[in-house]
Design a protein around this motif. Sequence first.
Motif, PDB file in Angstrom:
ATOM      1  N   ALA B  41      14.465  15.015  -9.892  1.00  0.00           N
ATOM      2  CA  ALA B  41      13.453  15.735  -9.121  1.00  0.00           C
ATOM      3  C   ALA B  41      12.504  14.773  -8.402  1.00  0.00           C
ATOM      4  O   ALA B  41      11.519  15.207  -7.806  1.00  0.00           O
ATOM      5  CB  ALA B  41      12.659  16.674 -10.033  1.00  0.00           C
ATOM      6  N   HIS B  42      12.808  13.469  -8.435  1.00  0.00           N
ATOM      7  CA  HIS B  42      11.890  12.488  -7.850  1.00  0.00           C
ATOM      8  C   HIS B  42      11.636  12.755  -6.365  1.00  0.00           C
ATOM      9  O   HIS B  42      10.503  12.643  -5.891  1.00  0.00           O
ATOM     10  CB  HIS B  42      12.460  11.084  -8.037  1.00  0.00           C
ATOM     11  CG  HIS B  42      11.453   9.999  -7.846  1.00  0.00           C
ATOM     12  ND1 HIS B  42      10.383   9.842  -8.694  1.00  0.00           N
ATOM     13  CD2 HIS B  42      11.340   9.035  -6.908  1.00  0.00           C
ATOM     14  CE1 HIS B  42       9.661   8.813  -8.273  1.00  0.00           C
ATOM     15  NE2 HIS B  42      10.221   8.306  -7.200  1.00  0.00           N
ATOM     16  N   GLY B  43      12.686  13.104  -5.635  1.00  0.00           N
ATOM     17  CA  GLY B  43      12.531  13.391  -4.213  1.00  0.00           C
ATOM     18  C   GLY B  43      11.602  14.570  -3.971  1.00  0.00           C
ATOM     19  O   GLY B  43      10.902  14.627  -2.953  1.00  0.00           O
ATOM     20  N   GLU B  44      11.587  15.516  -4.910  1.00  0.00           N
ATOM     21  CA  GLU B  44      10.716  16.686  -4.724  1.00  0.00           C
ATOM     22  C   GLU B  44       9.252  16.321  -4.950  1.00  0.00           C
ATOM     23  O   GLU B  44       8.360  16.928  -4.362  1.00  0.00           O
ATOM     24  CB  GLU B  44      11.128  17.825  -5.648  1.00  0.00           C
ATOM     25  CG  GLU B  44      12.564  18.250  -5.471  1.00  0.00           C
ATOM     26  CD  GLU B  44      12.981  18.405  -4.021  1.00  0.00           C
ATOM     27  OE1 GLU B  44      12.310  19.142  -3.276  1.00  0.00           O
ATOM     28  OE2 GLU B  44      13.967  17.772  -3.624  1.00  0.00           O
ATOM     29  N   PHE B  45       8.994  15.311  -5.797  1.00  0.00           N
ATOM     30  CA  PHE B  45       7.616  14.858  -5.951  1.00  0.00           C
ATOM     31  C   PHE B  45       7.153  14.203  -4.652  1.00  0.00           C
ATOM     32  O   PHE B  45       5.996  14.342  -4.245  1.00  0.00           O
ATOM     33  CB  PHE B  45       7.493  13.885  -7.127  1.00  0.00           C
ATOM     34  CG  PHE B  45       7.684  14.544  -8.468  1.00  0.00           C
ATOM     35  CD1 PHE B  45       7.007  15.717  -8.777  1.00  0.00           C
ATOM     36  CD2 PHE B  45       8.530  14.012  -9.414  1.00  0.00           C
ATOM     37  CE1 PHE B  45       7.168  16.351  -9.997  1.00  0.00           C
ATOM     38  CE2 PHE B  45       8.706  14.634 -10.635  1.00  0.00           C
ATOM     39  CZ  PHE B  45       8.030  15.801 -10.929  1.00  0.00           C
ATOM     40  N   LEU B 219       3.458   7.721  -7.458  1.00  0.00           N
ATOM     41  CA  LEU B 219       3.874   6.658  -6.540  1.00  0.00           C
ATOM     42  C   LEU B 219       4.726   7.236  -5.416  1.00  0.00           C
ATOM     43  O   LEU B 219       4.558   6.876  -4.238  1.00  0.00           O
ATOM     44  CB  LEU B 219       4.656   5.584  -7.290  1.00  0.00           C
ATOM     45  CG  LEU B 219       3.815   4.575  -8.075  1.00  0.00           C
ATOM     46  CD1 LEU B 219       4.700   3.709  -8.954  1.00  0.00           C
ATOM     47  CD2 LEU B 219       3.002   3.704  -7.133  1.00  0.00           C
ATOM     48  N   ALA B 220       5.636   8.167  -5.779  1.00  0.00           N
ATOM     49  CA  ALA B 220       6.453   8.820  -4.748  1.00  0.00           C
ATOM     50  C   ALA B 220       5.557   9.598  -3.800  1.00  0.00           C
ATOM     51  O   ALA B 220       5.715   9.548  -2.571  1.00  0.00           O
ATOM     52  CB  ALA B 220       7.480   9.750  -5.395  1.00  0.00           C
ATOM     53  N   ALA B 221       4.577  10.312  -4.365  1.00  0.00           N
ATOM     54  CA  ALA B 221       3.674  11.111  -3.542  1.00  0.00           C
ATOM     55  C   ALA B 221       2.861  10.216  -2.609  1.00  0.00           C
ATOM     56  O   ALA B 221       2.624  10.558  -1.445  1.00  0.00           O
ATOM     57  CB  ALA B 221       2.748  11.942  -4.423  1.00  0.00           C
ATOM     58  N   LEU B 222       2.455   9.056  -3.114  1.00  0.00           N
ATOM     59  CA  LEU B 222       1.686   8.126  -2.286  1.00  0.00           C
ATOM     60  C   LEU B 222       2.519   7.671  -1.090  1.00  0.00           C
ATOM     61  O   LEU B 222       2.038   7.650   0.045  1.00  0.00           O
ATOM     62  CB  LEU B 222       1.269   6.925  -3.145  1.00  0.00           C
ATOM     63  CG  LEU B 222       0.347   5.907  -2.490  1.00  0.00           C
ATOM     64  CD1 LEU B 222      -0.985   6.547  -2.155  1.00  0.00           C
ATOM     65  CD2 LEU B 222       0.129   4.722  -3.405  1.00  0.00           C
ATOM     66  N   GLY B 223       3.767   7.332  -1.362  1.00  0.00           N
ATOM     67  CA  GLY B 223       4.673   6.966  -0.274  1.00  0.00           C
ATOM     68  C   GLY B 223       4.767   8.083   0.747  1.00  0.00           C
ATOM     69  O   GLY B 223       4.762   7.858   1.957  1.00  0.00           O
ATOM     70  N   ALA B 224       4.824   9.324   0.254  1.00  0.00           N
ATOM     71  CA  ALA B 224       4.968  10.473   1.144  1.00  0.00           C
ATOM     72  C   ALA B 224       3.723  10.683   1.991  1.00  0.00           C
ATOM     73  O   ALA B 224       3.809  10.973   3.193  1.00  0.00           O
ATOM     74  CB  ALA B 224       5.258  11.722   0.324  1.00  0.00           C
ATOM     75  N   VAL B 225       2.530  10.534   1.382  1.00  0.00           N
ATOM     76  CA  VAL B 225       1.296  10.709   2.151  1.00  0.00           C
ATOM     77  C   VAL B 225       1.251   9.680   3.272  1.00  0.00           C
ATOM     78  O   VAL B 225       0.837   9.972   4.396  1.00  0.00           O
ATOM     79  CB  VAL B 225       0.050  10.575   1.245  1.00  0.00           C
ATOM     80  CG1 VAL B 225      -1.211  10.741   2.065  1.00  0.00           C
ATOM     81  CG2 VAL B 225       0.089  11.598   0.135  1.00  0.00           C
ATOM     82  N   LEU B 226       1.693   8.461   2.958  1.00  0.00           N
ATOM     83  CA  LEU B 226       1.678   7.418   3.978  1.00  0.00           C
ATOM     84  C   LEU B 226       2.623   7.747   5.127  1.00  0.00           C
ATOM     85  O   LEU B 226       2.335   7.457   6.288  1.00  0.00           O
ATOM     86  CB  LEU B 226       2.071   6.070   3.353  1.00  0.00           C
ATOM     87  CG  LEU B 226       1.004   5.428   2.481  1.00  0.00           C
ATOM     88  CD1 LEU B 226       1.563   4.198   1.798  1.00  0.00           C
ATOM     89  CD2 LEU B 226      -0.214   5.058   3.305  1.00  0.00           C
ATOM     90  N   VAL B 227       3.767   8.367   4.816  1.00  0.00           N
ATOM     91  CA  VAL B 227       4.776   8.555   5.846  1.00  0.00           C
ATOM     92  C   VAL B 227       4.545   9.848   6.633  1.00  0.00           C
ATOM     93  O   VAL B 227       5.065  10.019   7.734  1.00  0.00           O
ATOM     94  CB  VAL B 227       6.187   8.520   5.235  1.00  0.00           C
ATOM     95  CG1 VAL B 227       6.648   9.885   4.756  1.00  0.00           C
ATOM     96  CG2 VAL B 227       7.185   7.969   6.243  1.00  0.00           C
ATOM     97  N   ASP B 240      16.490  12.722   1.234  1.00  0.00           N
ATOM     98  CA  ASP B 240      16.722  11.339   1.662  1.00  0.00           C
ATOM     99  C   ASP B 240      16.007  10.314   0.792  1.00  0.00           C
ATOM    100  O   ASP B 240      16.618   9.329   0.380  1.00  0.00           O
ATOM    101  CB  ASP B 240      16.332  11.164   3.134  1.00  0.00           C
ATOM    102  CG  ASP B 240      17.498  11.509   4.045  1.00  0.00           C
ATOM    103  OD1 ASP B 240      18.582  11.826   3.516  1.00  0.00           O
ATOM    104  OD2 ASP B 240      17.325  11.462   5.272  1.00  0.00           O
ATOM    105  N   PRO B 241      14.703  10.508   0.518  1.00  0.00           N
ATOM    106  CA  PRO B 241      14.045   9.543  -0.374  1.00  0.00           C
ATOM    107  C   PRO B 241      14.711   9.454  -1.745  1.00  0.00           C
ATOM    108  O   PRO B 241      14.801   8.373  -2.317  1.00  0.00           O
ATOM    109  CB  PRO B 241      12.623  10.091  -0.523  1.00  0.00           C
ATOM    110  CG  PRO B 241      12.435  11.050   0.556  1.00  0.00           C
ATOM    111  CD  PRO B 241      13.759  11.497   1.042  1.00  0.00           C
TER     112      PRO B 241
END
Lengths: 312, 308
Positions: B41-45, B219-227, B240-241
Amino acid sequence: MTQRILALHLGLIGLLFVLQFVLPPYHHDNIARIMVMAAYAMGYNLMFGYTGLLSLGHAMFFAAGMYGMGLSMQHAGFAAEAALAVGITAGFGLALGVGLLALRTTGVAFMIVTLMFAQALFLAILYFGPFTRGDEGFVIPLSARIFAGLRLSDPTIRYFAALALFALVLLAMLWLIRHPVGRVLIAIRENEERTRMLGYDTWRHKLFAVTASGTISGTAGAVYGLLFGYVGASFAEVPYSIFPLLWVLLGGAGTLVGPFIGTLFMFYLIDLASGVTDAYMLVVGVALLLLTLFAPRGIMGMLRERWLPWLP
Amino acid sequence: MEFGPHLMLAVLEGLVQASVLTLTALGLSLVFGVMRVVNVAHGEFFMLGAVLAWWITSLLGGGAGLAFAAALVGAPLMVGAIAALADWLVLRRVAYDPERTIVATIGLLYIFQQITLMTFGPDARPVPPPFNTRLALPWFEWGEGGIALYWPWGLSITSYKLFVIAAAPVVLVALWLVMTRTRLGLVLRATRIDSETARAFAIPVEQVYALVFGIGAALAALGAVLVVPIRQAHYLMGADPLLLSFIVVIIGGLGSLRGTVLAAVLIGMSDGIISVFFTPTLAKIFATLVVAMVLVARPGGLFGERRT
């Protein structure tokens, strides 16, 4: 003992035979689909339920069968009989190749390797879009869906064709798991190390399980394409790898009729949910979660544990 | 554009990709390293991070800078809390059994994805970047009088993308300091090395697991906010992530943080560069096959320690 088992499975086939004459058209069509999908799930169960190998990429075998059948019809003009043979061969060949490679890993690595191979096949179907029609898929014309003189597009014939596939796979599985080879597969599931110590070549048995499982799944895919006349990339995508896992878990991994029961329940559950909301896959998620948490043995597994210890 | 400037543009795009991927993959690797489970479920985070960032910025409105800063802090915290809760309610109860955890996290994947579809809807929605100045970049040329700088048309980057590129090293250093210099880091490392012994030393292993699962998701969410100011938020954006993080974690060696960072930069860069020059589908087919073959040949990952 044997009589009870035979009575149960022949009884199920008989019941499905009788249902053909009484079901209203909508459910008639659904049950035909469910029987083909149950054959797919039984193929999955051979690997997951009986041998203890959890694959996350079974859609690749289903799609290999479906595309092997569909593409040979579309591009080489094969008749339905020959195309079905091509589909089954495609499922067999892919399963043998994947088995040879993936069985070098175990556990989590095995799951990821199967997932990755399936993803590569799905992407390849998209990449060769001009040849496979990519995402859209293609329809198999009515005129091509004639098998041994029978029009597979006719609902009654389609139902009986699906039943024939289902009965064939069910009885073959029943024979296999009572055969010494099937016994070794179950032994591998329970304790691979110990089975090897007893002198069985576990690697060969596992390769057999993967190949047989992939071939059954490929056959189901090819038959599905023939009966319902559509070949599409969505059948190669991740959900179609997750579905058989879910069906088998729900019905009971390592039981013979479990995959059918699981497919039946889940099919109607999703059918009901998709009438209410677009987000019907939510049902799949919740079911997976509840099953792992509260009922890891599934419906038939619980029945076997409580009341029916003889259930194969 | 000539080849040189074009390549530089591809490298910069690759760096943006690598930065986001480093953060996302690091989360997955941390969870695998400490808890020995694979979180499907990492991609969903990641997706939840992007969607919550949209929600926070559109709720606050006003200046893009302030709203974005709030999202940068708020979204990872919220996603981390959701993940820790999911760990406590689900993963703890299947006793972190590797196979059952995978099935359970597939369940979580669909639940998060479909709830987002029901609430956020099927549309892709943009988040305005806090600053977005276009910076033209110079390129050099061997002229008659030595090196001459000039500004080729189209060779430029936005200030926001530079910010994204810089963010990953900052977070990495912070994480490294936490892991090596603090008591929390000591507890994490102890649990990672041997959870049984850690428990014997009165470390509350289950709470550590919940925390690690939360940090990994954050950490995954942080990457997502940045992108999300570069790519829009969408309920299916997690696939994809997830795939790329898997690839990175496997190439980098399952559970090895250093290998993960190295592989993330490598894969992020090459993915960015390849997709400028080739079709992304072909790149993905190639990448998935490479992962499968690496696992077949070396089940511990390329740079991972060999385990039996």
